[in-house]
Scaffold this motif. Structure first.
Motif, PDB file in Angstrom:
ATOM      1  N   PRO A 183       0.824  -1.220   0.000  1.00  0.00           N
ATOM      2  CA  PRO A 183       0.000   0.000   0.000  1.00  0.00           C
ATOM      3  C   PRO A 183       0.854   1.264   0.000  1.00  0.00           C
ATOM      4  CG  PRO A 183      -0.797  -1.583   1.624  1.00  0.00           C
ATOM      5  CD  PRO A 183       0.530  -2.083   1.152  1.00  0.00           C
ATOM      6  N   SER A 184       0.416   2.250  -0.757  1.00  0.00           N
ATOM      7  CA  SER A 184       1.082   3.544  -0.754  1.00  0.00           C
ATOM      8  C   SER A 184       0.976   4.188   0.632  1.00  0.00           C
ATOM      9  CB  SER A 184       0.433   4.460  -1.791  1.00  0.00           C
ATOM     10  OG  SER A 184       0.784   5.817  -1.585  1.00  0.00           O
ATOM     11  N   ARG A 185       1.947   5.035   0.955  1.00  0.00           N
ATOM     12  CA  ARG A 185       1.896   5.731   2.245  1.00  0.00           C
ATOM     13  C   ARG A 185       0.713   6.695   2.307  1.00  0.00           C
ATOM     14  NH1 ARG A 185       4.391  10.888   2.144  1.00  0.00           N
ATOM     15  NH2 ARG A 185       5.308  11.407   0.124  1.00  0.00           N
ATOM     16  N   HIS A 186       0.175   7.074   1.150  1.00  0.00           N
ATOM     17  CA  HIS A 186      -0.988   7.956   1.123  1.00  0.00           C
ATOM     18  C   HIS A 186      -2.297   7.184   1.256  1.00  0.00           C
ATOM     19  CE1 HIS A 186       1.904  10.586  -1.353  1.00  0.00           C
ATOM     20  NE2 HIS A 186       1.810  11.106  -0.143  1.00  0.00           N
ATOM     21  N   LEU A 187      -2.234   5.867   1.125  1.00  0.00           N
ATOM     22  CA  LEU A 187      -3.443   5.043   1.236  1.00  0.00           C
ATOM     23  C   LEU A 187      -3.608   4.666   2.703  1.00  0.00           C
ATOM     24  CD1 LEU A 187      -5.710   3.714  -0.417  1.00  0.00           C
ATOM     25  CD2 LEU A 187      -4.265   1.687  -0.609  1.00  0.00           C
ATOM     26  N   ARG A 188      -4.371   5.483   3.431  1.00  0.00           N
ATOM     27  CA  ARG A 188      -4.430   5.334   4.877  1.00  0.00           C
ATOM     28  C   ARG A 188      -5.441   4.286   5.323  1.00  0.00           C
ATOM     29  NH1 ARG A 188      -4.130  10.812   3.557  1.00  0.00           N
ATOM     30  NH2 ARG A 188      -2.323  11.913   4.407  1.00  0.00           N
ATOM     31  N   ARG A 189      -6.628   4.279   4.707  1.00  0.00           N
ATOM     32  CA  ARG A 189      -7.686   3.408   5.207  1.00  0.00           C
ATOM     33  C   ARG A 189      -8.712   3.168   4.095  1.00  0.00           C
ATOM     34  NH1 ARG A 189      -9.385   1.793  10.219  1.00  0.00           N
ATOM     35  NH2 ARG A 189     -11.606   1.619  10.603  1.00  0.00           N
ATOM     36  N   VAL A 190      -9.111   1.904   3.930  1.00  0.00           N
ATOM     37  CA  VAL A 190     -10.082   1.524   2.905  1.00  0.00           C
ATOM     38  C   VAL A 190     -11.146   0.644   3.554  1.00  0.00           C
ATOM     39  CG1 VAL A 190     -10.456   0.296   0.721  1.00  0.00           C
ATOM     40  CG2 VAL A 190      -8.345   1.613   1.073  1.00  0.00           C
ATOM     41  N   ILE A 191     -12.411   0.940   3.265  1.00  0.00           N
ATOM     42  CA  ILE A 191     -13.520   0.102   3.716  1.00  0.00           C
ATOM     43  C   ILE A 191     -14.125  -0.556   2.486  1.00  0.00           C
ATOM     44  CG2 ILE A 191     -15.762   0.031   4.859  1.00  0.00           C
ATOM     45  CD1 ILE A 191     -14.974   2.516   6.409  1.00  0.00           C
ATOM     46  N   ALA A 192     -14.201  -1.894   2.513  1.00  0.00           N
ATOM     47  CA  ALA A 192     -14.787  -2.653   1.406  1.00  0.00           C
ATOM     48  C   ALA A 192     -16.139  -3.190   1.857  1.00  0.00           C
ATOM     49  CB  ALA A 192     -13.866  -3.805   1.005  1.00  0.00           C
ATOM     50  N   PHE A 193     -17.177  -2.875   1.092  1.00  0.00           N
ATOM     51  CA  PHE A 193     -18.534  -3.298   1.441  1.00  0.00           C
ATOM     52  C   PHE A 193     -18.933  -4.523   0.629  1.00  0.00           C
ATOM     53  CE2 PHE A 193     -18.779   1.197   2.755  1.00  0.00           C
ATOM     54  CZ  PHE A 193     -19.271   1.019   4.044  1.00  0.00           C
ATOM     55  N   GLY A 194     -19.365  -5.562   1.362  1.00  0.00           N
ATOM     56  CA  GLY A 194     -19.833  -6.780   0.726  1.00  0.00           C
ATOM     57  C   GLY A 194     -21.211  -7.162   1.231  1.00  0.00           C
TER      58      GLY A 194
END
Length: 599
Positions: A183-194
């Motif tokens: 992950p890039s240092r700028h990619l802090r947090r991702v929420i994946a909805f299923g």
């Protein structure tokens, strides 16, 4: 590798030797060998797929790219395994005969042989030649395991040396050699909805976008973008690992191009295997949320026939959408109220954290002795209720050290569980009685759940931020969790509150009998504070706020007496001399505000 593929069983001699390593090295080796075996399974499947007679040239090219990428990963994993297995060697025997290959190379051969046996046994029922080969393959495996154990024994005893494990494989140009994506240092947090059809994925993602400022993306869009960038005809024909890498690559590009974005959401998670691979690549930066609801409720919400929802479910379930629940970090039962759903989503999108708070006694807040004593008694009373009371503090002027007797209120904030609120009401009665009219008490009672679900008024949000930044509190539970509130969030909250403040000021000016000095002055200061926040100015204290407001674009200087003069006039009951300039300043503000919005 398909789910029913066989695990890799290492021979007993190697297993015993690995057990002598440190726990950390054992764990690293186990993860690496497991991935190596998984990659070999995927290579097998992809090489089978590329031989399909009906594949187009573009699909064959896709498979070739995937095979190259998997081979590069295979070699990298083998080198990583040798780094650990090399610890088994007796480094002091430099004169020992050199073996032709490393231990990881033999393990890699064992992995491929294990797969060959499994595929041959599956084909034996319909292929006589495959059936005849199976006993020979098992014999080869026994011989290879025995040879590997003998080699391990020789290496540990120093009777054999191992070659340098670096493979120096090249795939395409030197500058195009694939590397493991992170992950890039700028990619802090991702929420994946299923979840299945009509379970609330889009509604939830939109709520998080609207309330938390997330960037909302679709998985299909990201894969199509990646396929176009990589020259791939069909990204869904790639292995799930490769799909996950393509997804992460696009997320990295997007986050690098939007460095201020702190949160991303992705929809819709319909493939359990690919999201599991993405989770492995991203770790806790990826939070998988599975929304669950009954079929009948989903049909009702969709407004479409049950057959239509069932048909969409069937497609999603064929890809493993229902199995995402077992992988999810959060499973939300979306059959209840919208308040419950939103509370869960806010805690996931902006999780509360503990922080060290500054605790002070009431006697250190510049309060009169009688007020400080009454406040101390109240603090002792609520502390005695135990962990159901999470925090008690005076906000505003006591925390800032600007409390003025006879003018300032005691703005009290108590965070406590709902079941103890009745007892707190009784403590407040005693608190008021002990104050004896020395100060006006304005309590705000809130539950921990309301805070972490972000059910906050702008004033409460500001108070929580002040507490987190070091404003003193009277009592705080050691494990208290508070939401993290940024300046931008306070600015937006203030922008929502300002219209009500303006309307109240107009109402006060329309009814001179209600337009008391105190009401007008406090609303004037509050309106100016909120306007200054929109200009990213964070002045404190009424005098400083009004002075800074006079310098806003297009606003004439306000001629308002100091807080000391106004509070003194209020206490003495001689308010007319100061009420006129305060009223004039209110009129100036209302005129300026109307002109700004008319533009």
């Amino acid at each position: 590798m398909t789910q029913s593929s066989p695990p890799l069983a290492l021979p007993p001699g190697l297993t015993r030797a690995i057990a002598t390593l440190h726990d950390k090295d054992q764990h690293r080796l186990d993860n690496t060998v497991t991935r190596l075996h998984t990659i070999n399974g995927r290579l097998w499947d992809t090489e089978d797929r590329v031989r399909g007679a009906l594949l187009s040239a573009a699909q064959v090219a896709d498979c070739k790219r995937e095979i190259d990428q998997l081979n590069a990963e295979r070699n990298g994993l083998a080198e990583r395994a040798d780094e650990v297995l090399g610890l088994l060697a007796d480094a002091g025997r430099a004169a020992a005969p050199l073996h032709t290959e490393t231990l990881a190379s033999v393990v890699d051969r064992l992995s491929v042989l294990t797969l060959r046996i499994w595929h041959s046994e599956r084909a034996a029922a319909r292929d006589e030649l495959a059936r005849r080969r199976v006993p020979t393959l098992h014999g080869q495996r026994e011989e290879l395991c025995a040879a590997l154990d003998a080699l391990v024994s020789d290496v540990v005893a120093g009777r054999r040396r191992l070659p340098v494990p670096a493979r120096f494989k090249l795939y395409g140009r030197d500058d195009a050699a694939p590397a493991e994506i992170t992950p890039s240092r700028h990619l802090r947090r991702v929420i994946a909805f299923g979840g299945l059809s009509e379970c609330g994925k889009s509604t939830s993602a939109e709520f998080v976008r609207r309330t938390c400022g997330s960037q909302r993306l679709k998985i299909g869009f990201l894969l199509r973008q990646a396929a176009h960038r990589e020259g791939l005809a069909d990204p869904y024909a790639l292995s799930v690992r490769r799909q996950a890498e393509l997804l992460l690559g696009e997320l990295n590009r997007f986050s690098d191009a939007h460095v201020d974005a702190r949160l991303f959401t992705i929809e819709s998670v319909h493939n359990d295997a690919s999201i599991a691979e993405l989770k492995q690549l991203m770790g806790d930066k990826l939070q998988i949320v599975y929304l669950d609801a009954s079929f009948a409720l989903r049909v009702e919400r969709s407004g479409t026939p049950a057959q239509a929802v069932a048909a969409k479910d069937e497609i999603k379930m064929s890809r493993g959408a229902h199995r995402v629940a077992a992988l999810a970090d959060h499973v939300i039962d979306n059959t209840g109220s919208i308040a419950y759903l939103r509370a869960r989503l806010r805690r996931i999108a902006a999780p509360p954290t503990t922080t060290a708070l500054r605790v002070a006694t009431p006697y250190g807040l510049g309060l009169p002795a009688a007020v400080a004593s009454a406040t101390a008694d109240f603090t002792d009373a609520v502390r005695a209720y135990g962990p159901v009371v999470r925090l008690a503090t005076l906000t505003g002027s006591p925390g800032e050290g600007t409390w003025i007797a006879g003018w300032s209120d005691l703005d009290l904030l108590v965070i406590a569980e709902h079941e103890v609120m009745g007892r707190i009401h009784e403590a407040l009665k005693q608190y008021r009685a002990a104050l004896g009219g020395a100060a006006s008490l304005g309590p705000t009672l809130v539950t921990p759940g309301e805070l972490t679900a972000w059910r906050l008024t702008p004033r409460l949000a500001f108070a929580v931020r002040q507490v987190r930044q070091g404003s003193p509190v009277l009592y705080a539970a050691p494990d208290l969790e508070l939401p993290t509130i940024t300046r931008d969030e306070l600015i937006f909250a203030g922008a929502r509150e300002l219209p009500q403040v303006i309307l109240t000021m107009r109402r006060l000016r329309a009814d001179p009998q209600q337009a008391t000095l105190r009401q007008l002055y406090k609303h004037l200061v509050l309106a100016c504070r909120l306007l200054l926040r929109e200009h990213n100015q964070w002045e404190s204290g009424p005098d400083g706020i009004l002075a800074s407001a006079s310098r806003m674009p297009g606003w004439p200087a306000l001629s308002v007496p100091s807080l000391a003069e106004i509070s003194s006039a209020w206490r003495d009951g001689d308010t007319e001399p100061v009420l006129k300039p305060v009223s004039a300043a209110v009129d100036q503000l209302l005129t300026w505000y109307a002109a700004q919005l008319a533009a």
